[in-house]
Each structure stands twice: as C-alpha cells, then as structure tokens.
Design an enzyme around this catalytic site. Structure first.
Site, PDB file in Angstrom:
ATOM      1  N   GLY A  56     -11.730   1.851   3.496  1.00  0.00           N
ATOM      2  CA  GLY A  56     -12.616   1.568   2.392  1.00  0.00           C
ATOM      3  C   GLY A  56     -13.540   0.407   2.694  1.00  0.00           C
ATOM      4  CB  SER A  57     -17.007  -0.335   1.748  1.00  0.00           C
ATOM      5  OG  SER A  57     -17.508   0.551   2.739  1.00  0.00           O
ATOM      6  CG  HIS A  59     -11.465  -4.374   2.829  1.00  0.00           C
ATOM      7  ND1 HIS A  59     -10.820  -4.978   1.779  1.00  0.00           N
ATOM      8  CD2 HIS A  59     -11.188  -3.037   2.723  1.00  0.00           C
ATOM      9  CE1 HIS A  59     -10.181  -4.050   1.072  1.00  0.00           C
ATOM     10  NE2 HIS A  59     -10.397  -2.868   1.626  1.00  0.00           N
ATOM     11  CG  ASP A 112      -7.413   4.425   4.378  1.00  0.00           C
ATOM     12  OD1 ASP A 112      -8.614   4.726   4.519  1.00  0.00           O
ATOM     13  OD2 ASP A 112      -7.038   3.447   3.719  1.00  0.00           O
ATOM     14  CG  HIS A 219      -7.242  -2.330  -1.712  1.00  0.00           C
ATOM     15  ND1 HIS A 219      -6.275  -2.281  -0.746  1.00  0.00           N
ATOM     16  CD2 HIS A 219      -8.383  -1.886  -1.140  1.00  0.00           C
ATOM     17  CE1 HIS A 219      -6.803  -1.807   0.378  1.00  0.00           C
ATOM     18  NE2 HIS A 219      -8.086  -1.566   0.167  1.00  0.00           N
TER      19      HIS A 219
END
Lengths: 332, 332
Positions: A56-57, A59, A112, A219
């Site tokens: 995911g974006s 980070h 993921d 998250h």
C-alpha cells in the site's frame, strides 16, 4: 472533528498524482512499466534474480524509494494502506525479469499475501518462477514470529536481499539471505497520534493528547499497550528491552540500527531517541555497525517513531554495506 | 489547549540531547570541537576556505546535516529557533580554519547577524579573516531582496559555496559564488499548522483548521496572506507564479528544484506538489537539471511545504553537481 490539513487535490487521485511526481522527480532511477508498476531504469539484467517489492501507499519512502540499482528492481503500488491488485505485481515482475526468477518481498498483511500469491500463479503460467519472502519484523504484532507484520525493518531486509540479487546469486541463495535477514530484524514502534486517509481526511483512530500507544502498527493496528506519554528515554527503554530480549545477541555482536519517523515526528526527536538506543546497545556490549535516522517507513502524518535493530553476521554486514543507488535511498 | 505530543525528555535539554544523538549516529562525518560547535571529521584542510554555517535548532537537517566533505566544514548550534551565541561560532570557525579564511553563511535573522558579527570580530583578533554571506531566498518575507529571510534555499546556496571551497578557490571567489547562488535562489512556503517549542509544547501561533498561510517563515513569521486551504495545484501555482515572476529566467534556462517539508507534511503531498511544479517549469520552457524532495529545512512538526527554484548557469550547475558527503545529505 476537523479535517486533517493536507496538500492534495483529490483524495481519490492522490496516489496517482504522487506517482506522477515521483516519476518526474526521479527520471534517472525510475520508469513506469505499466499502471502502478514502477521499474528501475537500471535493468532488467540478464541472469539476475528480480527483486520485486510493493504494498500500500502512504508509507513513503517505502516502497517506491527503494527501487534502484543494488536494491529492488521493481515495485507494485497500491492505494493508500491497501494492497496492489495482482496485475501491477505481475507487470512489475515481468518488467524486471532477467530470466533467473523473481523474488517478491513485502510486509506480512493478508491483502498483500492474497494479491501477490495470485500474481505468482499468473507468472507461473508465463513460465516465470516467483517465490515470496514476507517481512515480519514487528515484534509487537504477535508472539508468533510467523504471524508478525512487516514494518520499518523492511529497509534492512530488502537491502540484504537486493544486495544478494545484485551480486548475481541464484534464486535459492537470494531467498535464503532474505529469510535470514528477516529472522534477525526486530522492530517496535510507538504512536503519538493517528493519521488520516486522503480520501476522508478523518483520523483513523482516536489517541487522546497525553497518551501514547506502544507497538501500534503502521496502519493504526492496535499495539501492546496504551498509556501516558512517557519521556523519550523511557519509551526507548521499553522498546529496547523488548528488542534486546527477542534478539538475544551475544556480547560483541554487531548490529544495524534504524530510528524511523512514522511521519510527523521531527529529526530532533529521532536523534534524542537514537542517543538512548546507542547507550542501551553499548551497555549490552553490542557494536553499532551502521545506522539510519529519519523517515524510512511512515504512516502518512502519524506522530511517533519506531526502532529497528538488525543482528548482523558477516554475510548480512556485507549485504548492508553493498552499494545501492535508489530514488530515495543510497549506500556506498 | 492540549500540549503537543513530543518524544523528548526535558524541553530545556532537547538540543543537547539531539546533538548527542547526531554525534553518536554520524561518527564518520562529525565531531564536537567545543560545546555547540560541530566540525567535519574531514578537515581542516590547509589552504582551503572554511565554510561555517549555523543558526537555531529545530530546522533539522538544517544546519547540522550539511556538515561534511564538499559542503560545510563546521556548524554552530543554537537553541530551538534561537541564534547560537558568538563563542560556538568562533569555536566552529577555529576548528575548521585551514589558513585561507572563513566564510560564515546563515539565514538573514537579526539575532544570527549580531552573534556571527561578534564572532567575526573575535576571529579578527586571532588573525583569522572571516567574511559573511547571508541567505535571503524567502521572496515572501520582503519586497527588498536584502531584507529577506533565509529559508530552505539554504541547501542549494550552501552547496554552491561548499563546492567552491572544496575546489580550493580563494576566499574572494568562494564569497562571490555564494552571493551569486543566493541571488539566484527563490523560495516561498505555505504553512498548514503551527509548531511548538520543546520547552513549552504549546503552539507558537494559531492557524485554524481549513486555513493556510502563504509565505509564512520557518519560525512562524507572518506570511503574505491567510486564506482557505486550497488544492495542492492551486497552492503550487500561487507560489510558482511568484517565483517565476521574480526569477524572470529566459526560455531554455536550467533550474534546480527543492520541494521541502516544513516538518509533518509527508512525501506523498510533496510529490503531488512536485508534479505541478514540474508542469509549471515545463510550461515556462525551463529545464529541471536536478531536484530534491523531502524534509531539508523544517520547522519542528509544522505542517506545510516550501518550493525553491535556483536559476542555474554553468558555474552554479558545476557547484551543485560537485560531490559532497555530509551527515544527512549526499551528492555524487
């Protein structure tokens, strides 16, 4: 509750607009192979294992920033805090494929795992062998090492695997070194505030002023305990007690250290933490071989930090010292 | 109002504890010459002009991070948002002195000017020639270029001067190049939140949610205008309109670009801004020679960003491309 102040145009377009900026800023390092699939300008290299990372974006500089010579060959880019679907993973792998197999590496999150596993099956149909090493460095996330999440220790673990691949080692060896690196990397974080998605600009959890949460995930996953915000040295001690107990390294062992900002915690505070981490390592007769201090694996604008220690041996030392030249990270 | 959440031990000790951490993390680059005076491990070099930078803390990696081979030889470290007194400036200069004179460079703030000027007089009594080039890149801070403040453009301006000194140019030439670099560097920022000193943990001004302040300084100095927070592209356009008008560069000119975080603004937002900056420069037929995106000159945990454009010529291009190897910044 008021909306988080963000310099964005449209929350739903933020990842694609970021990606456009990253590609514009780093034309010597990165190119777009397919939508949401970024590949190093340096490559593919025939006979070299392709290291493909992603997730995911939100980070940044993880994961995009670690694509480049000596580290990852390509990256699949998900939405904020969401796994990329299988197609960008396949596209990234095919663009990076040098005929010696693909190693997927990413943090251990269910979404993921599902998407990269599907990508692996699709690659098999193309005759490309793909294996997976999950990062599981967050010691706060489970008592069972196999069930842990991957967090800031990624940078050391990816770095070790990337060096092995750059040295043209075969897939078996690159995979072995990646697993070895992951098994010897220990991270724990502390959150001092929530963060918010660009789509909503609303805080993703509530953490009252004056409190902290030890062990919180990147998250906002629940941590080990919530309590009054303590002085930096006490926070560092609590984290280092846990890391040193898990790591159980003999006196004289070498380590690499990362003090990472979760987003809005400034360098001043990271270096105050680092001073205490260095004291604790010295007291344990452990030798700091190399260290990183800064934002390496963030959670948007979350306040807080994480501490990572990697227990080195000669092989891992060689892999960390191996040069790399990435969009947002360089060694050597 | 609630206290800002910070990972510190004692607000009054934060700078010294940070400094201890910086020295512990960067032993190959930095050593302490005297209290609050940090000098590069590489040096002093006989016959080389010593470039000495400094100012208040709270802007990390400015200034400490820019000490190292090819850039600054030493740094004087002030309290948060406060000039260092004369003694650390003198100590830094004497530790870096290579017998070819000293160039002091720092942002144009009254306290810094007073203290570095006193240091210059003290050095003269020691027979060491010291000159000063003030950085004045913040185009929002005054209509008169000589009265402007120095902000994130420091990194380019110091870099140019540091390269000139590393090339063993005489003091006259290093000073000339430093002035030339400063005259061609243009910065404007936007604040989305206040920040707070470690001593008080109270916000240093009030900026309501939903508003932004264009042109705000890196210590919270008033900007040009306050208004509703606009989309990132509109913010970038407002800043780029001002920079392009001031810079007035001919079509085909080369520039260097810095999109800087003021502290808590994440890379995602910086790259969204960068994408627009690159579009605007392309539309003006200006060529991006090099770019930096990240936290380079911060204001503790302030939210917001600044955009810097340096109008290059062949000499400045050479100076920016010259290698440097600093504690927190590398080129080449």
């Amino acid at each position: 509750m008021s909306l988080t102040q963000k310099l964005i145009n449209d929350g739903n377009a933020a990842v694609d607009e970021m990606l456009a900026g990253v590609l514009a800023a780093h034309p010597k390092h990165l190119r777009l192979a397919a939508p949401r699939a970024v590949v190093a300008q340096n490559g593919p290299r025939p006979g070299k294992v392709a290291l493909v990372i992603g997730g995911g974006s939100g980070h940044e500089p993880t994961f995009l920033g670690f694509v480049g010579k000596g580290l990852a060959d390509a990256c699949a880019v998900g939405n904020v805090f969401a796994s990329p679907p299988p197609q960008p993973c396949v596209d990234a792998a095919m663009a990076a494929d040098g005929g010696a197999g693909v190693l997927f590496m990413y943090g251990n999150y269910a979404g993921d795992v599902m998407n990269f596993d599907m990508a692996t099956e699709l690659l098999e149909m193309e005759g490309i062998e793909a294996r997976t090493v999950l990062t599981t460095d967050d010691i706060a996330s489970s008592a069972d090492p196999a069930k842990r999440r991957g967090v800031a220790g990624n940078v050391f673990i990816f770095k070790a695997a990337g060096a092995a691949a750059d040295l043209a080692l075969p897939l078996d060896q690159v995979e072995r070194i990646a697993r070895h690196a992951n098994a010897r990397t220990y991270t724990m974080g502390v959150a001092l505030s929530a963060c918010s998605l660009p789509q909503t600009r609303r805080l993703n959890f509530d953490l009252p002023s004056g409190e902290m949460e030890i062990g919180m995930g990147i998250h906002g996953e629940p941590g080990i305990r919530r309590g009054a915000l303590k002085p930096a040295n006490a926070v560092a001690d609590e984290i280092m007690d846990a890391i040193l107990a898990e790591m159980n390294a003999p006196a004289g062992a070498k380590v690499a250290v990362l003090v990472n900002s979760l987003g809005s915690t400034p360098l001043m505070e990271l270096y105050i933490l680092y001073a205490r981490v260095a004291e604790r390592l010295a007291a344990a007769n452990l030798m700091i071989h190399s260290s990183l201090v800064g934002p390496y694996c963030t959670s948007m604008e979350m306040a807080g930090a994480s501490i990572t220690v990697m227990h080195l041996d000669d092989e891992l030392t060689q892999m960390l010292d191996h040069p790399c030249d990435c969009a947002m990270f360089r060694v050597g």
